[in-house]
Design a protein around this motif. Structure first.
Motif, short mmCIF file in Angstrom:
data_model
loop_
_atom_site.label_atom_id
_atom_site.label_comp_id
_atom_site.label_asym_id
_atom_site.label_seq_id
_atom_site.Cartn_x
_atom_site.Cartn_y
_atom_site.Cartn_z
N SER A 1 0.84 -1.33 0.09
CA SER A 1 0.10 -0.07 0.07
C SER A 1 0.90 1.36 0.08
O SER A 1 0.40 2.24 -0.41
CB SER A 1 -1.10 0.02 1.32
N TYR B 1 -10.02 2.77 -4.92
CA TYR B 1 -9.64 2.16 -3.64
C TYR B 1 -9.35 3.05 -2.21
O TYR B 1 -8.90 2.24 -1.41
CB TYR B 1 -8.17 1.72 -4.23
N LYS C 1 -10.51 1.93 1.39
CA LYS C 1 -10.71 0.72 1.49
C LYS C 1 -9.63 -0.23 2.32
O LYS C 1 -8.36 0.21 2.18
CB LYS C 1 -10.68 -0.28 0.08
N LEU D 1 -7.59 -3.24 2.40
CA LEU D 1 -7.41 -4.39 1.42
C LEU D 1 -5.98 -5.04 2.11
O LEU D 1 -5.13 -4.52 2.81
CB LEU D 1 -7.04 -3.75 0.19
N THR D 2 -6.07 -6.31 1.89
CA THR D 2 -4.62 -6.95 2.35
C THR D 2 -3.59 -6.84 1.53
O THR D 2 -3.56 -6.17 0.36
CB THR D 2 -4.92 -8.55 2.18
N GLN E 1 -3.86 -8.09 -1.75
CA GLN E 1 -4.95 -7.59 -2.69
C GLN E 1 -4.35 -6.38 -3.32
O GLN E 1 -4.29 -6.04 -4.45
CB GLN E 1 -6.32 -7.08 -2.03
N TRP E 2 -3.30 -5.64 -2.76
CA TRP E 2 -2.70 -4.34 -2.97
C TRP E 2 -1.80 -4.75 -4.27
O TRP E 2 -1.53 -4.25 -5.23
CB TRP E 2 -1.90 -3.70 -1.97
#
Length: 72
Positions: free
Chosen positions: A13, A27, A30, A32-33, A36-37
């Motif tokens: 991130s 995005y 959010k 996010l893991t 996911q990033w």
């Protein structure tokens, strides 16, 4: 991408260009893991901060001159 993030020693991130309209629209805010990033960065390379300079097993984001000096 995971190897690059590891060399940078940051979370995925932290590699995001948060000023991009795509980030803001899709995005921002959010939770996010890391995986996911990584997937998002692979699918949307314009969201990646740059330039990225790799030297051996280390890398830096070259948008700050001092980072380049530290690597070289």
């Amino acid at each position: 991408m995971k190897d690059l993030v590891q060399k940078l020693n940051i979370k995925p991130s932290e590699l995001i260009r948060k000023q991009e309209s795509e980030y803001k629209q899709n995005y921002k805010g959010k939770d996010l893991t890391d995986d996911q990033w990584v997937h998002i960065l692979v699918q949307n390379p314009k969201l990646i901060r740059r330039p990225i300079i790799v030297k051996g097993n280390k890398a830096i984001i070259g948008d700050v001159i001092e980072n380049i000096d530290r690597l070289l």
